[in-house]
Design an enzyme around this catalytic site. Sequence first.
Site, PDB file in Angstrom:
ATOM      1  N   ARG A 140      -9.330  12.043   6.217  1.00 32.39           N
ATOM      2  CA  ARG A 140     -10.115  10.811   6.108  1.00 32.39           C
ATOM      3  C   ARG A 140     -11.100  10.712   7.257  1.00 32.39           C
ATOM      4  O   ARG A 140     -10.811  11.149   8.372  1.00 32.39           O
ATOM      5  CB  ARG A 140      -9.187   9.580   6.170  1.00 32.39           C
ATOM      6  CG  ARG A 140      -7.954   9.642   5.297  1.00 32.39           C
ATOM      7  CD  ARG A 140      -8.290   9.632   3.824  1.00 32.39           C
ATOM      8  NE  ARG A 140      -9.040   8.475   3.428  1.00 32.39           N
ATOM      9  CZ  ARG A 140      -8.496   7.292   3.088  1.00 32.39           C
ATOM     10  NH1 ARG A 140      -7.202   7.130   3.105  1.00 32.39           N
ATOM     11  NH2 ARG A 140      -9.263   6.297   2.711  1.00 32.39           N
TER      12      ARG A 140
ATOM     13  N   ARG B 288       8.554  10.468   9.887  1.00 29.68           N
ATOM     14  CA  ARG B 288       7.324  11.259   9.759  1.00 29.68           C
ATOM     15  C   ARG B 288       6.934  11.876  11.101  1.00 29.68           C
ATOM     16  O   ARG B 288       5.754  12.011  11.407  1.00 29.68           O
ATOM     17  CB  ARG B 288       6.185  10.377   9.224  1.00 29.68           C
ATOM     18  CG  ARG B 288       6.450   9.692   7.902  1.00 29.68           C
ATOM     19  CD  ARG B 288       6.674  10.676   6.745  1.00 29.68           C
ATOM     20  NE  ARG B 288       5.688  11.759   6.666  1.00 29.68           N
ATOM     21  CZ  ARG B 288       4.518  11.672   6.053  1.00 29.68           C
ATOM     22  NH1 ARG B 288       4.180  10.560   5.446  1.00 29.68           N
ATOM     23  NH2 ARG B 288       3.691  12.689   6.022  1.00 29.68           N
TER      24      ARG B 288
ATOM     25  N   LYS C 247      -0.477  -3.428  -1.689  1.00 30.56           N
ATOM     26  CA  LYS C 247      -1.850  -3.614  -2.171  1.00 30.56           C
ATOM     27  C   LYS C 247      -1.868  -3.982  -3.655  1.00 30.56           C
ATOM     28  O   LYS C 247      -2.913  -3.889  -4.307  1.00 30.56           O
ATOM     29  CB  LYS C 247      -2.672  -2.336  -1.923  1.00 30.56           C
ATOM     30  CG  LYS C 247      -2.802  -1.976  -0.444  1.00 30.56           C
ATOM     31  CD  LYS C 247      -3.482  -0.632  -0.226  1.00 30.56           C
ATOM     32  CE  LYS C 247      -3.350  -0.181   1.228  1.00 30.56           C
ATOM     33  NZ  LYS C 247      -3.800   1.204   1.439  1.00 30.56           N
TER      34      LYS C 247
ATOM     35  N   PRO D 130      -9.931  -2.077  -0.942  1.00 29.26           N
ATOM     36  CA  PRO D 130      -9.079  -3.168  -0.503  1.00 29.26           C
ATOM     37  C   PRO D 130      -7.785  -2.667   0.114  1.00 29.26           C
ATOM     38  O   PRO D 130      -7.053  -1.907  -0.488  1.00 29.26           O
ATOM     39  CB  PRO D 130      -8.792  -3.936  -1.785  1.00 29.26           C
ATOM     40  CG  PRO D 130      -9.685  -3.374  -2.809  1.00 29.26           C
ATOM     41  CD  PRO D 130      -9.948  -1.975  -2.387  1.00 29.26           C
ATOM     42  N   GLU D 131      -7.551  -3.138   1.302  1.00 23.00           N
ATOM     43  CA  GLU D 131      -6.279  -2.919   1.970  1.00 23.00           C
ATOM     44  C   GLU D 131      -5.568  -4.269   1.957  1.00 23.00           C
ATOM     45  O   GLU D 131      -6.035  -5.198   1.303  1.00 23.00           O
ATOM     46  CB  GLU D 131      -6.528  -2.404   3.395  1.00 23.00           C
ATOM     47  CG  GLU D 131      -7.413  -1.159   3.390  1.00 23.00           C
ATOM     48  CD  GLU D 131      -7.740  -0.615   4.769  1.00 23.00           C
ATOM     49  OE1 GLU D 131      -6.927  -0.811   5.681  1.00 23.00           O
ATOM     50  OE2 GLU D 131      -8.803   0.006   4.918  1.00 23.00           O
TER      51      GLU D 131
ATOM     52  N   ARG E 155     -15.512   3.031  -9.550  1.00 27.21           N
ATOM     53  CA  ARG E 155     -14.999   4.404  -9.575  1.00 27.21           C
ATOM     54  C   ARG E 155     -13.823   4.610 -10.536  1.00 27.21           C
ATOM     55  O   ARG E 155     -13.309   5.725 -10.640  1.00 27.21           O
ATOM     56  CB  ARG E 155     -14.617   4.840  -8.157  1.00 27.21           C
ATOM     57  CG  ARG E 155     -15.834   5.024  -7.298  1.00 27.21           C
ATOM     58  CD  ARG E 155     -15.477   5.349  -5.858  1.00 27.21           C
ATOM     59  NE  ARG E 155     -14.994   6.700  -5.684  1.00 27.21           N
ATOM     60  CZ  ARG E 155     -14.635   7.203  -4.505  1.00 27.21           C
ATOM     61  NH1 ARG E 155     -14.700   6.453  -3.427  1.00 27.21           N
ATOM     62  NH2 ARG E 155     -14.212   8.426  -4.407  1.00 27.21           N
TER      63      ARG E 155
END
Length: 295
Positions: free
Chosen positions: A280, A169, A59, A2-3, A126
């Site tokens: 990813r 960043r 989230k 879920p985002e 998980r």
Amino acid sequence: MPELPEVETVCRGLGSLIVGHTIRLLSCDDSPRSFPNIKTEVDLFVIGASVMGIRRRAKLLMLDLSTGYSLVVHLKMTGQLVYRGDTQDFGAGHPSDSLVGELPDKSTRVIIEFNNNSKLFFNDQRKFGWMKLYPTVEIPNIDFMQKVGPEPLEKEFTAKVFISRIRRRNGTTIKAAILDQTVLAGVGNIYADESLWGAKIHPATRVKNISDKKLALLLKEIKYVMGLSIEKGGSTSKNYVDAEGNKGSYMDFARVFQRNGLACSRHSDTMIEKIRVAGRGTHICPVCQPETEAN
DNA sequence: CACTTGACCTGTCCGC
DNA sequence: TGCGGACAGGTCAAGT
């Protein structure tokens, strides 16, 4: 899993299902990671409390209780919050293609039982997800809440704000930067890939090599894909279901995510590729999103 | 300090 | 059919 759009969908769904209900019982499996609070706290602040409201930040989901405490939930990769009314007998009668069958099942970590015999199941295959009890007033002081960036869909989150935050960043890749929850809240692997395709930026491009103009476009795409996905009830790529156990349909509208080997919608003659960026799995159109020095 | 990688878990899928 | 390895939507801690 879920985002932001998925958590928002669960939040809206639960809002109409459990607000106002009184909790009669909370039971959990024996893994303290899933629910670390001790029985005494549960007895004092959960049992007999009613659900006053449900909120989302980034989230995280917060179930605010009448005792001044809140159940805070992070679904991480495979978490689900599924509600079943007492007439649903918690099992039979669900469509065969449903991702959720009889409950509780093997992945059920916590069960909250309400006075009207309905139940809320926290499932997590998980076991990365967690549910934790906090005093409601303490929530803003949680380390994560102190550090997390702005909500992308808020009007006040302008290109100017986004650019100033993401420039911190400059040394990393744009994909790593938008996945960083301290830059902005709620972007995960699906919407990172989807929005970078929308803005025609290669995910491995260094932030410093991207112009302000392109970054402003990227924010627009992030807002667009998140807004669209909320409308579609989120993305079900594997486990995700909403509060009633239904899948989301954003994947029917996805342009790159898990579409490797299929044609790009902008170039019917080129195929989406899957590469690895920021550790990813990453989906790109090599024509729309070429690797370049500057953007 | 800034950034990247591995770990946390279970399940599934793919190649041998 | 079985087995090993890679991989899966997220975040941390540990490593460079």
